[in-house]
Design a protein around this motif. Structure first.
Motif, PDB file in Angstrom:
ATOM      1  N   ARG A 268       0.860  -1.176   0.000  1.00 19.95           N
ATOM      2  CA  ARG A 268       0.000   0.000   0.000  1.00 19.95           C
ATOM      3  C   ARG A 268       0.897   1.228   0.000  1.00 19.95           C
ATOM      4  O   ARG A 268       2.125   1.097  -0.022  1.00 19.95           O
ATOM      5  N   ARG A 269       0.320   2.386   0.055  1.00 21.65           N
ATOM      6  CA  ARG A 269       1.126   3.608   0.122  1.00 21.65           C
ATOM      7  C   ARG A 269       1.578   3.818   1.565  1.00 21.65           C
ATOM      8  O   ARG A 269       0.768   4.105   2.439  1.00 21.65           O
ATOM      9  N   TYR A 270       2.878   3.664   1.807  1.00 17.00           N
ATOM     10  CA  TYR A 270       3.408   3.883   3.153  1.00 17.00           C
ATOM     11  C   TYR A 270       3.480   5.388   3.422  1.00 17.00           C
ATOM     12  O   TYR A 270       3.813   6.165   2.523  1.00 17.00           O
ATOM     13  N   PRO A 271       3.189   5.812   4.640  1.00 18.72           N
ATOM     14  CA  PRO A 271       3.178   7.246   4.918  1.00 18.72           C
ATOM     15  C   PRO A 271       4.564   7.885   4.946  1.00 18.72           C
ATOM     16  O   PRO A 271       4.680   9.108   4.878  1.00 18.72           O
ATOM     17  N   ARG A 272       5.618   7.056   5.066  1.00 19.37           N
ATOM     18  CA  ARG A 272       6.990   7.576   5.100  1.00 19.37           C
ATOM     19  C   ARG A 272       7.824   6.830   4.061  1.00 19.37           C
ATOM     20  O   ARG A 272       7.499   5.720   3.663  1.00 19.37           O
ATOM     21  N   PRO A 273       8.965   7.407   3.653  1.00 19.33           N
ATOM     22  CA  PRO A 273       9.775   6.771   2.611  1.00 19.33           C
ATOM     23  C   PRO A 273      10.307   5.394   3.021  1.00 19.33           C
ATOM     24  O   PRO A 273      10.529   5.117   4.205  1.00 19.33           O
ATOM     25  N   VAL A 274      10.520   4.565   2.013  1.00 18.37           N
ATOM     26  CA  VAL A 274      11.083   3.222   2.196  1.00 18.37           C
ATOM     27  C   VAL A 274      12.326   3.108   1.323  1.00 18.37           C
ATOM     28  O   VAL A 274      12.299   3.467   0.132  1.00 18.37           O
ATOM     29  N   ARG A 275      13.401   2.586   1.908  1.00 18.73           N
ATOM     30  CA  ARG A 275      14.640   2.368   1.179  1.00 18.73           C
ATOM     31  C   ARG A 275      15.010   0.888   1.300  1.00 18.73           C
ATOM     32  O   ARG A 275      15.043   0.340   2.412  1.00 18.73           O
ATOM     33  N   LEU A 276      15.274   0.243   0.164  1.00 19.45           N
ATOM     34  CA  LEU A 276      15.538  -1.181   0.116  1.00 19.45           C
ATOM     35  C   LEU A 276      16.905  -1.445  -0.505  1.00 19.45           C
ATOM     36  O   LEU A 276      17.313  -0.761  -1.448  1.00 19.45           O
ATOM     37  N   ALA A 277      17.602  -2.459   0.010  1.00 16.25           N
ATOM     38  CA  ALA A 277      18.885  -2.876  -0.558  1.00 16.25           C
ATOM     39  C   ALA A 277      18.968  -4.390  -0.520  1.00 16.25           C
ATOM     40  O   ALA A 277      18.462  -5.027   0.420  1.00 16.25           O
ATOM     41  N   HIS A 278      19.620  -4.965  -1.535  1.00 21.51           N
ATOM     42  CA  HIS A 278      19.766  -6.422  -1.583  1.00 21.51           C
ATOM     43  C   HIS A 278      21.024  -6.752  -2.380  1.00 21.51           C
ATOM     44  O   HIS A 278      21.279  -6.141  -3.423  1.00 21.51           O
ATOM     45  N   THR A 292       9.103  -6.533  -4.587  1.00 18.72           N
ATOM     46  CA  THR A 292       8.495  -5.779  -3.490  1.00 18.72           C
ATOM     47  C   THR A 292       8.611  -4.282  -3.727  1.00 18.72           C
ATOM     48  O   THR A 292       7.644  -3.525  -3.514  1.00 18.72           O
ATOM     49  N   ALA A 293       9.785  -3.834  -4.168  1.00 21.41           N
ATOM     50  CA  ALA A 293       9.978  -2.412  -4.446  1.00 21.41           C
ATOM     51  C   ALA A 293       9.007  -1.940  -5.515  1.00 21.41           C
ATOM     52  O   ALA A 293       8.395  -0.861  -5.398  1.00 21.41           O
ATOM     53  N   GLY A 294       8.833  -2.745  -6.564  1.00 17.76           N
ATOM     54  CA  GLY A 294       7.911  -2.376  -7.627  1.00 17.76           C
ATOM     55  C   GLY A 294       6.474  -2.300  -7.142  1.00 17.76           C
ATOM     56  O   GLY A 294       5.721  -1.395  -7.531  1.00 17.76           O
ATOM     57  N   GLN A 295       6.096  -3.243  -6.292  1.00 17.69           N
ATOM     58  CA  GLN A 295       4.730  -3.242  -5.755  1.00 17.69           C
ATOM     59  C   GLN A 295       4.483  -2.012  -4.893  1.00 17.69           C
ATOM     60  O   GLN A 295       3.424  -1.370  -4.996  1.00 17.69           O
ATOM     61  N   LEU A 296       5.439  -1.678  -4.044  1.00 15.79           N
ATOM     62  CA  LEU A 296       5.272  -0.514  -3.174  1.00 15.79           C
ATOM     63  C   LEU A 296       5.244   0.775  -3.987  1.00 15.79           C
ATOM     64  O   LEU A 296       4.449   1.690  -3.712  1.00 15.79           O
ATOM     65  N   ALA A 297       6.107   0.863  -4.997  1.00 15.91           N
ATOM     66  CA  ALA A 297       6.114   2.059  -5.842  1.00 15.91           C
ATOM     67  C   ALA A 297       4.775   2.212  -6.571  1.00 15.91           C
ATOM     68  O   ALA A 297       4.231   3.319  -6.663  1.00 15.91           O
ATOM     69  N   ALA A 298       4.237   1.101  -7.075  1.00 19.21           N
ATOM     70  CA  ALA A 298       2.953   1.158  -7.772  1.00 19.21           C
ATOM     71  C   ALA A 298       1.815   1.579  -6.854  1.00 19.21           C
ATOM     72  O   ALA A 298       0.826   2.168  -7.307  1.00 19.21           O
ATOM     73  N   ALA A 299       1.982   1.277  -5.552  1.00 17.79           N
ATOM     74  CA  ALA A 299       0.960   1.662  -4.577  1.00 17.79           C
ATOM     75  C   ALA A 299       1.112   3.107  -4.114  1.00 17.79           C
ATOM     76  O   ALA A 299       0.309   3.586  -3.310  1.00 17.79           O
ATOM     77  N   GLY A 300       2.155   3.795  -4.587  1.00 13.37           N
ATOM     78  CA  GLY A 300       2.334   5.200  -4.245  1.00 13.37           C
ATOM     79  C   GLY A 300       3.358   5.487  -3.174  1.00 13.37           C
ATOM     80  O   GLY A 300       3.520   6.638  -2.764  1.00 13.37           O
ATOM     81  N   THR A 301       4.085   4.463  -2.710  1.00 12.19           N
ATOM     82  CA  THR A 301       5.108   4.673  -1.687  1.00 12.19           C
ATOM     83  C   THR A 301       6.335   5.338  -2.296  1.00 12.19           C
ATOM     84  O   THR A 301       6.745   5.015  -3.424  1.00 12.19           O
ATOM     85  N   ASP A 302       6.951   6.233  -1.564  1.00 10.09           N
ATOM     86  CA  ASP A 302       8.247   6.806  -1.924  1.00 10.09           C
ATOM     87  C   ASP A 302       9.295   5.731  -1.624  1.00 10.09           C
ATOM     88  O   ASP A 302       9.686   5.531  -0.472  1.00 10.09           O
ATOM     89  N   VAL A 303       9.735   4.997  -2.648  1.00  7.13           N
ATOM     90  CA  VAL A 303      10.623   3.853  -2.444  1.00  7.13           C
ATOM     91  C   VAL A 303      11.817   3.942  -3.374  1.00  7.13           C
ATOM     92  O   VAL A 303      11.701   4.348  -4.530  1.00  7.13           O
ATOM     93  N   ILE A 304      12.984   3.590  -2.839  1.00 10.77           N
ATOM     94  CA  ILE A 304      14.212   3.470  -3.632  1.00 10.77           C
ATOM     95  C   ILE A 304      14.770   2.073  -3.386  1.00 10.77           C
ATOM     96  O   ILE A 304      14.889   1.639  -2.229  1.00 10.77           O
ATOM     97  N   TYR A 305      15.092   1.369  -4.475  1.00  8.67           N
ATOM     98  CA  TYR A 305      15.725   0.049  -4.368  1.00  8.67           C
ATOM     99  C   TYR A 305      17.154   0.145  -4.879  1.00  8.67           C
ATOM    100  O   TYR A 305      17.397   0.645  -5.991  1.00  8.67           O
ATOM    101  N   THR A 306      18.107  -0.345  -4.089  1.00  7.79           N
ATOM    102  CA  THR A 306      19.518  -0.317  -4.459  1.00  7.79           C
ATOM    103  C   THR A 306      20.080  -1.733  -4.469  1.00  7.79           C
ATOM    104  O   THR A 306      20.200  -2.362  -3.405  1.00  7.79           O
ATOM    105  N   PRO A 307      20.436  -2.276  -5.638  1.00  6.33           N
ATOM    106  CA  PRO A 307      21.140  -3.557  -5.665  1.00  6.33           C
ATOM    107  C   PRO A 307      22.595  -3.353  -5.250  1.00  6.33           C
ATOM    108  O   PRO A 307      23.217  -2.348  -5.625  1.00  6.33           O
ATOM    109  N   VAL A 308      23.127  -4.275  -4.464  1.00  5.50           N
ATOM    110  CA  VAL A 308      24.507  -4.163  -3.974  1.00  5.50           C
ATOM    111  C   VAL A 308      25.333  -5.195  -4.733  1.00  5.50           C
ATOM    112  O   VAL A 308      25.269  -6.402  -4.452  1.00  5.50           O
TER     113      VAL A 308
END
Length: 335
Positions: A268-278, A292-308
């Motif tokens: 869903r749209r999270y009220p605060r930003p989400v940052r993901l790394a894997h 997961t990052a794509g799903q959250l972004a589609a729901a309106g969450t401010d999300v950044i995914y960083t592959p390591v």
């Protein structure tokens, strides 16, 4: 709340005052419960308004009390991240999760209970030390799952606090895809599986019986899960396949999928930003976090995914530590 100094061998390098504590939280069933954990402050004088705090969800180490982070300490591969947070001036609170380090069987995996434990240790920290109302949720592996649930629930569960955002490193998400792959009878057994034979009867009383799904050898491992931590369990599973542990691996994983589905990370749209790394070399596939990052972004969450690049499940936390500190600086600067 019961508090004692954290033993010196368990303290991250460069830490200031640190404690091991038991605190009040909310169980998976909505009733009050007691959880344990640690609170560590940076060295030096706190800033005006108190130390900004990171509530950190640790990776899964097993359900026996001696496996709790407050008892076993921070794993060596996580210490560089913990120490980076302290050097950057953040207090760090680490929950053990319900039933690990305290009486009773653990409820993990249970998204809301994990989140409650992560939020309530922030309340405990504010009663114990000069800690700000502003805090971030972060976590690794199972703790990444816990941190994401925390990001979803924090504002409603603790409106008096000021949650600024969520960071999840190699989070365990997309349970259905994980269990579908594990249904192959020839697949190796994930060391967390025998512990699930103990925790699912807790959260599904009368609805799940390990004896209905595990072989006699598998039931021996479920019993062993009440006594050893994850490293010893992994050794006990050497050479075993899902067919050795389950009477019908595919059917068992179908049951696990149904039981874990309510505890998938909320989309869903999270009220605060989400940052993901894997880590790209992680045995837990990075594509799960990408999904997961794509799903959250589609729901309106401010999300950044960083592959390591090149990092696996045990090197990713140290590799991403500088980026985590940068993300936290950005999150805490937000109004």
């Amino acid at each position: 709340m019961a508090v004692e100094p954290l033993p010196e061998p368990l303290r991250p390098a460069g830490s200031g005052p640190a404690w091991r504590l038991r605190y009040l939280s909310t169980s998976w069933n909505g009733h009050p419960t007691v959880a344990s954990g640690t609170i560590t402050l940076p060295a030096g004088t706190p800033p005006a308004g108190g130390w900004q705090l990171v509530s950190f969800g640790p990776g899964f180490n097993g359900t026996p009390d001696r496996c709790a982070a407050s008892q076993a300490g921070t794993p060596p591969f996580i210490r560089p991240l913990s120490e980076a947070l302290l050097r950057a001036g953040y207090a760090v609170a680490v929950t053990d999760y319900e039933g690990i380090g305290t009486p009773g069987e653990s409820s993990v995996v249970h998204g809301p209970a994990e989140a409650y434990a992560m939020v309530d240790i922030v309340r405990a920290a504010r009663r114990l030390a000069p800690v700000s109302r502003r805090w971030a949720a972060a976590g690794y592996s199972l703790g990444g799952h816990a941190a994401l649930w925390t990001g979803s629930l924090a504002d409603g569960y603790a409106p008096s606090l000021r949650h600024v955002g969520t960071i999840a490193i190699a989070p365990t998400t997309q349970w259905g895809l994980q269990f579908a792959a594990a249904g192959n009878p020839a697949a190796p057994v994930n060391p967390a599986v025998p512990y699930q034979g103990r925790t699912l009867p807790v959260t599904h009383p009368g609805g799940f019986r390990a004896a209905d799904w595990f072989t006699p050898a598998g039931l021996d491992l479920v019993d062993l899960a009440g006594h050893v931590c994850i490293e010893q369990m992994a050794a006990a599973l050497t050479g075993l396949t899902m067919a050795d542990v389950f009477t019908d691996p595919s059917a068992a994983m179908g049951e696990f999928t149904a039981l874990f589905d309510p505890h998938e990370v909320p989309v869903r749209r999270y009220p605060r930003p989400v940052r993901l790394a894997h880590g790209t070399a992680d045995q837990l596939p990075a594509v799960l976090t990408e999904i997961t990052a794509g799903q959250l972004a589609a729901a309106g969450t401010d999300v950044i995914y960083t592959p390591v690049s090149g990092a696996d499940h045990f090197t990713v936390a140290a590799a991403i530590a500088p980026q985590v500190v940068q993300w936290l600086e950005e999150l805490f600067r937000r109004p």
